[in-house]
Design an enzyme around this catalytic site. Structure first.
Site, PDB file in Angstrom:
ATOM      1  N   CYS A 118     -28.556 -40.594 -14.620  1.00 39.89           N
ATOM      2  CA  CYS A 118     -29.175 -41.323 -15.542  1.00 39.89           C
ATOM      3  C   CYS A 118     -30.365 -40.955 -16.118  1.00 39.89           C
ATOM      4  O   CYS A 118     -31.363 -40.305 -15.448  1.00 39.89           O
ATOM      5  CB  CYS A 118     -29.495 -42.874 -14.793  1.00 39.89           C
ATOM      6  SG  CYS A 118     -30.419 -44.121 -15.802  1.00 39.89           S
ATOM      7  N   HIS A 262     -24.280 -49.387 -13.451  1.00 38.30           N
ATOM      8  CA  HIS A 262     -25.718 -48.695 -13.226  1.00 38.30           C
ATOM      9  C   HIS A 262     -26.703 -49.375 -14.026  1.00 38.30           C
ATOM     10  O   HIS A 262     -27.609 -49.848 -13.947  1.00 38.30           O
ATOM     11  CB  HIS A 262     -25.446 -47.288 -13.037  1.00 38.30           C
ATOM     12  CG  HIS A 262     -26.687 -46.424 -12.807  1.00 38.30           C
ATOM     13  ND1 HIS A 262     -27.275 -46.380 -11.805  1.00 38.30           N
ATOM     14  CD2 HIS A 262     -27.649 -46.558 -13.718  1.00 38.30           C
ATOM     15  CE1 HIS A 262     -28.469 -45.504 -11.764  1.00 38.30           C
ATOM     16  NE2 HIS A 262     -28.916 -45.851 -12.931  1.00 38.30           N
ATOM     17  N   GLU A 263     -26.059 -49.139 -15.332  1.00 34.95           N
ATOM     18  CA  GLU A 263     -27.358 -49.194 -16.513  1.00 34.95           C
ATOM     19  C   GLU A 263     -27.336 -50.933 -16.800  1.00 34.95           C
ATOM     20  O   GLU A 263     -28.519 -51.395 -16.868  1.00 34.95           O
ATOM     21  CB  GLU A 263     -26.803 -48.735 -17.938  1.00 34.95           C
ATOM     22  CG  GLU A 263     -26.662 -47.095 -17.774  1.00 34.95           C
ATOM     23  CD  GLU A 263     -27.789 -46.649 -17.746  1.00 34.95           C
ATOM     24  OE1 GLU A 263     -28.825 -46.917 -17.748  1.00 34.95           O
ATOM     25  OE2 GLU A 263     -27.754 -45.431 -17.030  1.00 34.95           O
ATOM     26  N   HIS A 266     -30.453 -51.693 -14.385  1.00 36.61           N
ATOM     27  CA  HIS A 266     -31.642 -51.523 -15.099  1.00 36.61           C
ATOM     28  C   HIS A 266     -31.902 -52.533 -15.978  1.00 36.61           C
ATOM     29  O   HIS A 266     -32.976 -53.398 -16.042  1.00 36.61           O
ATOM     30  CB  HIS A 266     -31.852 -50.382 -15.910  1.00 36.61           C
ATOM     31  CG  HIS A 266     -31.772 -49.094 -15.035  1.00 36.61           C
ATOM     32  ND1 HIS A 266     -32.563 -49.006 -13.848  1.00 36.61           N
ATOM     33  CD2 HIS A 266     -31.043 -48.063 -15.357  1.00 36.61           C
ATOM     34  CE1 HIS A 266     -32.382 -47.659 -13.367  1.00 36.61           C
ATOM     35  NE2 HIS A 266     -31.445 -47.129 -14.205  1.00 36.61           N
ATOM     36  N   HIS A 272     -33.943 -47.231  -9.382  1.00 41.62           N
ATOM     37  CA  HIS A 272     -33.358 -46.394  -8.657  1.00 41.62           C
ATOM     38  C   HIS A 272     -33.298 -46.630  -7.134  1.00 41.62           C
ATOM     39  O   HIS A 272     -34.610 -46.890  -6.811  1.00 41.62           O
ATOM     40  CB  HIS A 272     -33.322 -44.893  -9.011  1.00 41.62           C
ATOM     41  CG  HIS A 272     -32.750 -44.711 -10.371  1.00 41.62           C
ATOM     42  ND1 HIS A 272     -33.227 -43.854 -11.356  1.00 41.62           N
ATOM     43  CD2 HIS A 272     -31.993 -45.301 -11.121  1.00 41.62           C
ATOM     44  CE1 HIS A 272     -32.852 -43.680 -12.377  1.00 41.62           C
ATOM     45  NE2 HIS A 272     -32.036 -44.490 -12.343  1.00 41.62           N
TER      46      HIS A 272
HETATM   47 ZN   LIG Z   1     -30.625 -45.329 -13.884  1.00 40.36          ZN
END
Ligand SMILES: [Zn+2]
Ligand SMILES: *[C@@H]1O[C@H](CO)[C@@H](O)[C@H](O)[C@H]1NC(C)=O
Ligand SMILES: *[C@@H]1O[C@H](CO)[C@@H](O)[C@H](O)[C@H]1NC(C)=O
Ligand SMILES: [Zn+2]
Length: 307
Positions: A118, A262-263, A266, A272
Protein backbone atom coordinates in the site's frame (compact mmCIF):
# COMPACT_ATOMS: atom_id res chain seq x y z
CA UNK A 1 43.58 -13.18 -34.23
CA UNK A 2 40.36 -11.27 -34.51
CA UNK A 3 40.62 -7.91 -36.21
CA UNK A 4 39.62 -4.71 -34.47
CA UNK A 5 36.73 -4.41 -36.83
CA UNK A 6 35.26 -7.82 -36.06
CA UNK A 7 35.77 -7.21 -32.35
CA UNK A 8 33.75 -4.09 -32.81
CA UNK A 9 31.03 -6.02 -34.63
CA UNK A 10 30.99 -8.74 -31.95
CA UNK A 11 30.69 -6.12 -29.25
CA UNK A 12 27.90 -4.49 -31.18
CA UNK A 13 26.00 -7.76 -31.56
CA UNK A 14 26.47 -8.52 -27.87
CA UNK A 15 25.19 -5.11 -26.79
CA UNK A 16 22.28 -5.39 -29.16
CA UNK A 17 21.14 -8.80 -27.89
CA UNK A 18 21.82 -8.29 -24.19
CA UNK A 19 18.62 -6.33 -23.54
CA UNK A 20 16.64 -8.96 -25.45
CA UNK A 21 18.03 -11.72 -23.24
CA UNK A 22 17.38 -9.86 -20.03
CA UNK A 23 13.89 -8.99 -21.26
CA UNK A 24 13.29 -12.67 -21.82
CA UNK A 25 14.50 -13.56 -18.34
CA UNK A 26 12.16 -11.11 -16.62
CA UNK A 27 9.21 -12.12 -18.83
CA UNK A 28 9.86 -15.71 -17.84
CA UNK A 29 9.85 -14.81 -14.16
CA UNK A 30 6.65 -12.87 -14.62
CA UNK A 31 4.92 -15.90 -16.12
CA UNK A 32 5.96 -18.48 -13.59
CA UNK A 33 6.98 -16.75 -10.36
CA UNK A 34 4.77 -15.21 -7.71
CA UNK A 35 6.89 -12.06 -7.97
CA UNK A 36 5.87 -9.20 -10.19
CA UNK A 37 8.92 -7.15 -11.15
CA UNK A 38 8.51 -3.66 -9.84
CA UNK A 39 10.01 -0.37 -8.82
CA UNK A 40 11.19 -2.13 -5.65
CA UNK A 41 13.41 -4.66 -7.50
CA UNK A 42 16.52 -2.50 -7.03
CA UNK A 43 16.47 -3.20 -3.27
CA UNK A 44 17.68 -6.74 -4.05
CA UNK A 45 21.03 -5.33 -5.18
CA UNK A 46 21.52 -3.77 -1.71
CA UNK A 47 21.33 -7.03 0.22
CA UNK A 48 24.08 -7.34 2.83
CA UNK A 49 24.86 -3.64 3.04
CA UNK A 50 25.05 -1.88 6.40
CA UNK A 51 26.11 1.29 8.14
CA UNK A 52 29.38 2.73 6.78
CA UNK A 53 28.93 1.29 3.29
CA UNK A 54 28.69 3.38 0.19
CA UNK A 55 27.06 1.85 -2.84
CA UNK A 56 24.98 2.97 -5.79
CA UNK A 57 21.28 2.52 -5.06
CA UNK A 58 21.36 3.74 -1.45
CA UNK A 59 20.11 7.11 -2.69
CA UNK A 60 17.01 5.46 -4.20
CA UNK A 61 16.66 3.35 -1.08
CA UNK A 62 16.50 6.56 0.99
CA UNK A 63 13.69 7.76 -1.27
CA UNK A 64 11.88 4.47 -0.69
CA UNK A 65 12.13 4.85 3.10
CA UNK A 66 11.13 8.50 2.87
CA UNK A 67 8.05 7.61 0.87
CA UNK A 68 6.83 5.25 3.61
CA UNK A 69 7.60 7.65 6.45
CA UNK A 70 10.88 6.23 7.77
CA UNK A 71 13.03 9.20 6.75
CA UNK A 72 12.14 12.83 7.09
CA UNK A 73 11.86 14.56 3.69
CA UNK A 74 14.18 17.24 5.09
CA UNK A 75 16.84 14.62 5.77
CA UNK A 76 19.93 16.30 4.32
CA UNK A 77 22.09 13.50 2.91
CA UNK A 78 20.35 12.26 -0.21
CA UNK A 79 23.47 10.40 -1.35
CA UNK A 80 24.72 6.82 -1.53
CA UNK A 81 26.09 6.71 2.05
CA UNK A 82 24.59 4.24 4.49
CA UNK A 83 24.78 6.55 7.49
CA UNK A 84 23.54 6.52 11.11
CA UNK A 85 20.17 8.02 10.27
CA UNK A 86 19.59 5.42 7.58
CA UNK A 87 20.53 2.62 9.96
CA UNK A 88 18.02 3.84 12.53
CA UNK A 89 15.32 4.11 9.82
CA UNK A 90 16.03 0.50 8.79
CA UNK A 91 15.73 -0.58 12.45
CA UNK A 92 12.35 1.14 12.79
CA UNK A 93 11.20 -0.61 9.62
CA UNK A 94 12.39 -3.95 11.03
CA UNK A 95 10.55 -3.31 14.29
CA UNK A 96 7.33 -2.53 12.42
CA UNK A 97 7.59 -5.66 10.29
CA UNK A 98 8.56 -8.02 13.15
CA UNK A 99 12.05 -8.55 11.71
CA UNK A 100 15.28 -8.80 13.68
CA UNK A 101 16.40 -5.22 14.31
CA UNK A 102 19.87 -5.69 12.86
CA UNK A 103 19.94 -2.34 11.05
CA UNK A 104 21.49 -4.16 8.09
CA UNK A 105 19.86 -5.17 4.84
CA UNK A 106 19.63 -8.86 5.67
CA UNK A 107 17.76 -11.20 3.30
CA UNK A 108 14.48 -11.16 5.30
CA UNK A 109 14.44 -7.36 5.38
CA UNK A 110 15.19 -7.11 1.67
CA UNK A 111 12.48 -9.56 0.68
CA UNK A 112 9.91 -7.80 2.89
CA UNK A 113 10.83 -4.43 1.42
CA UNK A 114 10.42 -5.78 -2.12
CA UNK A 115 6.85 -6.94 -1.51
CA UNK A 116 4.05 -5.09 -3.33
CA UNK A 117 2.38 -2.81 -0.83
CA UNK A 118 0.00 0.00 0.00
CA UNK A 119 1.20 3.54 -0.75
CA UNK A 120 0.08 4.96 2.58
CA UNK A 121 3.18 5.63 4.71
CA UNK A 122 3.67 3.45 7.80
CA UNK A 123 4.69 6.53 9.75
CA UNK A 124 2.89 9.83 9.25
CA UNK A 125 4.47 13.15 10.17
CA UNK A 126 6.99 11.22 12.25
CA UNK A 127 4.47 11.05 15.07
CA UNK A 128 3.25 7.49 14.95
CA UNK A 129 4.58 4.00 14.54
CA UNK A 130 2.72 0.93 13.44
CA UNK A 131 2.93 -0.28 17.03
CA UNK A 132 1.15 2.72 18.48
CA UNK A 133 -1.83 0.58 19.48
CA UNK A 134 0.40 -2.00 21.16
CA UNK A 135 -1.03 -3.24 24.48
CA UNK A 136 -0.96 -6.32 26.65
CA UNK A 137 -4.01 -8.29 27.67
CA UNK A 138 -4.61 -9.42 31.26
CA UNK A 139 -2.36 -12.45 30.71
CA UNK A 140 0.40 -10.11 29.58
CA UNK A 141 0.92 -11.96 26.33
CA UNK A 142 -1.48 -10.78 23.68
CA UNK A 143 -0.35 -7.84 21.61
CA UNK A 144 -2.86 -5.70 19.80
CA UNK A 145 -1.01 -3.88 17.09
CA UNK A 146 -3.61 -1.90 15.21
CA UNK A 147 -2.92 1.80 14.80
CA UNK A 148 -4.77 5.03 14.03
CA UNK A 149 -3.70 8.13 12.13
CA UNK A 150 -2.23 10.94 14.23
CA UNK A 151 -5.06 12.78 15.96
CA UNK A 152 -7.33 9.76 15.36
CA UNK A 153 -9.38 11.27 12.52
CA UNK A 154 -12.71 9.44 12.09
CA UNK A 155 -16.17 9.91 10.62
CA UNK A 156 -18.37 12.08 12.84
CA UNK A 157 -20.71 10.74 15.47
CA UNK A 158 -24.29 10.62 14.25
CA UNK A 159 -23.29 9.71 10.72
CA UNK A 160 -25.21 6.58 9.80
CA UNK A 161 -24.46 5.99 6.13
CA UNK A 162 -21.19 6.07 4.20
CA UNK A 163 -22.04 6.51 0.53
CA UNK A 164 -19.57 5.27 -2.02
CA UNK A 165 -19.32 5.86 -5.75
CA UNK A 166 -16.90 5.03 -8.55
CA UNK A 167 -15.16 7.66 -10.65
CA UNK A 168 -15.60 7.85 -14.39
CA UNK A 169 -13.91 5.05 -16.29
CA UNK A 170 -13.56 2.79 -13.23
CA UNK A 171 -13.35 -0.82 -14.30
CA UNK A 172 -16.69 -2.57 -13.85
CA UNK A 173 -15.21 -5.67 -12.25
CA UNK A 174 -14.07 -3.80 -9.12
CA UNK A 175 -17.62 -2.80 -8.18
CA UNK A 176 -18.73 -6.11 -6.66
CA UNK A 177 -15.44 -6.78 -4.81
CA UNK A 178 -15.53 -3.27 -3.35
CA UNK A 179 -19.15 -3.76 -2.25
CA UNK A 180 -18.21 -7.06 -0.61
CA UNK A 181 -15.25 -5.43 1.15
CA UNK A 182 -17.57 -2.70 2.49
CA UNK A 183 -20.03 -5.36 3.74
CA UNK A 184 -17.15 -7.13 5.48
CA UNK A 185 -16.31 -4.03 7.55
CA UNK A 186 -19.91 -2.95 8.11
CA UNK A 187 -20.89 -5.16 11.11
CA UNK A 188 -17.93 -3.82 13.11
CA UNK A 189 -18.65 -0.15 12.43
CA UNK A 190 -21.52 2.20 13.33
CA UNK A 191 -22.17 2.72 9.58
CA UNK A 192 -23.93 1.14 6.68
CA UNK A 193 -22.22 1.41 3.31
CA UNK A 194 -24.43 2.36 0.40
CA UNK A 195 -23.66 2.60 -3.28
CA UNK A 196 -24.74 6.08 -4.33
CA UNK A 197 -24.59 7.30 -7.88
CA UNK A 198 -23.69 10.95 -7.38
CA UNK A 199 -19.91 11.11 -7.15
CA UNK A 200 -19.48 14.55 -5.62
CA UNK A 201 -22.07 13.82 -2.93
CA UNK A 202 -20.47 10.52 -1.95
CA UNK A 203 -18.30 10.08 1.11
CA UNK A 204 -16.03 7.50 -0.53
CA UNK A 205 -14.82 8.04 -4.10
CA UNK A 206 -13.13 5.06 -5.75
CA UNK A 207 -11.08 5.25 -8.94
CA UNK A 208 -8.21 3.74 -10.90
CA UNK A 209 -5.26 6.06 -11.51
CA UNK A 210 -1.95 5.78 -13.30
CA UNK A 211 1.43 7.31 -12.34
CA UNK A 212 1.11 10.94 -11.17
CA UNK A 213 -2.60 11.70 -10.81
CA UNK A 214 -2.92 15.01 -9.05
CA UNK A 215 -2.81 14.14 -5.35
CA UNK A 216 0.96 14.37 -4.85
CA UNK A 217 1.22 10.59 -4.41
CA UNK A 218 2.13 9.16 -7.81
CA UNK A 219 1.70 5.47 -8.59
CA UNK A 220 4.64 3.52 -10.00
CA UNK A 221 3.51 1.16 -12.76
CA UNK A 222 3.26 -2.64 -12.30
CA UNK A 223 4.05 -4.04 -8.82
CA UNK A 224 5.46 -1.76 -6.13
CA UNK A 225 2.63 0.40 -4.84
CA UNK A 226 -0.82 -1.12 -5.46
CA UNK A 227 -3.27 1.41 -4.07
CA UNK A 228 -3.73 4.12 -1.47
CA UNK A 229 -6.51 5.90 0.38
CA UNK A 230 -6.90 8.96 2.55
CA UNK A 231 -7.91 9.13 6.19
CA UNK A 232 -11.33 10.42 7.36
CA UNK A 233 -13.13 12.35 6.18
CA UNK A 234 -11.36 12.72 2.83
CA UNK A 235 -12.77 9.56 1.27
CA UNK A 236 -10.53 9.17 -1.81
CA UNK A 237 -9.56 5.56 -2.61
CA UNK A 238 -7.25 4.99 -5.58
CA UNK A 239 -6.14 1.74 -7.21
CA UNK A 240 -3.02 1.71 -9.39
CA UNK A 241 -4.43 1.17 -12.90
CA UNK A 242 -1.12 -0.32 -14.09
CA UNK A 243 -1.26 -3.30 -11.74
CA UNK A 244 -2.60 -6.65 -12.75
CA UNK A 245 -5.96 -6.95 -10.95
CA UNK A 246 -8.22 -9.95 -10.55
CA UNK A 247 -11.17 -11.17 -8.54
CA UNK A 248 -9.97 -13.88 -6.16
CA UNK A 249 -6.65 -15.73 -5.88
CA UNK A 250 -5.23 -15.57 -9.40
CA UNK A 251 -1.48 -16.15 -9.93
CA UNK A 252 0.49 -12.95 -10.62
CA UNK A 253 -2.55 -10.76 -10.05
CA UNK A 254 -3.77 -8.83 -7.03
CA UNK A 255 -7.16 -9.57 -5.53
CA UNK A 256 -9.29 -6.42 -5.74
CA UNK A 257 -11.43 -7.37 -2.76
CA UNK A 258 -8.46 -7.89 -0.41
CA UNK A 259 -6.88 -4.60 -1.46
CA UNK A 260 -10.25 -2.81 -1.21
CA UNK A 261 -10.68 -4.22 2.30
CA UNK A 262 -7.29 -2.80 3.29
CA UNK A 263 -7.93 0.61 1.72
CA UNK A 264 -11.40 0.88 3.27
CA UNK A 265 -9.64 0.35 6.60
CA UNK A 266 -7.75 3.61 5.91
CA UNK A 267 -10.98 5.31 4.77
CA UNK A 268 -12.47 4.36 8.16
CA UNK A 269 -9.42 5.62 10.08
CA UNK A 270 -7.09 2.66 10.62
CA UNK A 271 -3.36 2.91 9.93
CA UNK A 272 -0.99 0.02 9.24
CA UNK A 273 -0.74 -2.82 11.73
CA UNK A 274 2.24 -4.94 12.79
CA UNK A 275 0.10 -8.08 12.79
CA UNK A 276 1.02 -9.94 9.63
CA UNK A 277 -2.39 -11.62 9.35
CA UNK A 278 -4.23 -8.32 9.77
CA UNK A 279 -5.73 -6.78 6.65
CA UNK A 280 -4.00 -3.56 7.75
CA UNK A 281 -0.54 -5.14 7.36
CA UNK A 282 1.06 -3.00 4.63
CA UNK A 283 2.01 -5.63 2.01
CA UNK A 284 -0.19 -7.79 -0.19
CA UNK A 285 1.28 -10.66 -2.21
CA UNK A 286 0.06 -11.52 -5.70
CA UNK A 287 -2.16 -14.57 -6.04
CA UNK A 288 -3.55 -14.43 -2.50
CA UNK A 289 -6.73 -13.32 -0.78
CA UNK A 290 -7.03 -12.00 2.74
CA UNK A 291 -9.83 -11.18 5.15
CA UNK A 292 -10.25 -9.31 8.44
CA UNK A 293 -8.25 -10.40 11.45
CA UNK A 294 -9.15 -9.95 15.12
CA UNK A 295 -6.58 -7.13 15.25
CA UNK A 296 -8.52 -5.20 12.56
CA UNK A 297 -11.83 -5.77 14.33
CA UNK A 298 -10.46 -4.66 17.70
CA UNK A 299 -8.92 -1.59 16.05
CA UNK A 300 -12.10 -0.42 14.35
CA UNK A 301 -14.19 -1.09 17.48
CA UNK A 302 -11.73 0.90 19.60
CA UNK A 303 -11.76 3.81 17.14
CA UNK A 304 -15.57 4.07 17.13
CA UNK A 305 -16.17 3.08 20.76
CA UNK A 306 -18.97 5.21 22.21
CA UNK A 307 -20.74 5.78 18.89
ZN1 LIG B 1 -2.36 0.86 3.65
C1 LIG C 1 16.17 -13.57 13.47
O1 LIG C 1 17.43 -14.09 13.83
C2 LIG C 1 17.41 -15.48 14.18
C3 LIG C 1 18.78 -15.84 14.72
O2 LIG C 1 19.78 -15.42 13.82
C4 LIG C 1 16.99 -16.30 12.98
O3 LIG C 1 16.95 -17.67 13.30
C5 LIG C 1 15.61 -15.83 12.52
O4 LIG C 1 15.24 -16.49 11.32
C6 LIG C 1 15.60 -14.32 12.26
N1 LIG C 1 14.24 -13.90 12.02
C7 LIG C 1 13.92 -13.05 11.05
C8 LIG C 1 12.47 -12.71 10.90
O5 LIG C 1 14.73 -12.55 10.31
C1 LIG D 1 0.73 15.85 8.56
O1 LIG D 1 1.26 17.15 8.39
C2 LIG D 1 0.70 17.87 7.29
C3 LIG D 1 1.44 19.17 7.16
O2 LIG D 1 1.64 19.76 8.38
C4 LIG D 1 -0.80 18.06 7.51
O3 LIG D 1 -1.38 18.73 6.43
C5 LIG D 1 -1.45 16.70 7.69
O4 LIG D 1 -2.82 16.84 7.96
C6 LIG D 1 -0.78 15.91 8.79
N1 LIG D 1 -1.35 14.56 8.80
C7 LIG D 1 -1.90 14.03 9.88
C8 LIG D 1 -2.52 12.70 9.70
O5 LIG D 1 -1.90 14.58 10.96
ZN1 LIG E 1 -4.11 8.88 -5.47
Amino acid sequence: MVSNQSQFILAFIFLFFLPLFSGKISAHRFDHGQKVSSQFEFIKTLQGYKKGDKVEGIKDFKKYLERFGYLNPNYPSHDDHFDDILESAVKTYQLNFNLNTTGTLDPQTVSTMMMPRCGVPDIINGTTRMRSGYIFNQNNNFHVKYAFFPGQPKWPKGKKVLKYEFGEGTREDVKDPLGRAASTWQPYTPFTFEHFNVLDQSDIRVSFKSRAHGDGKPFDGPGGILAHAFWPTDGRLHFDADDNWAVGAVPNAFDMQSVALHELGHILGLEHSSVQDAIMWPTQPAGKTKGLNDDDIQGIKALYAGY
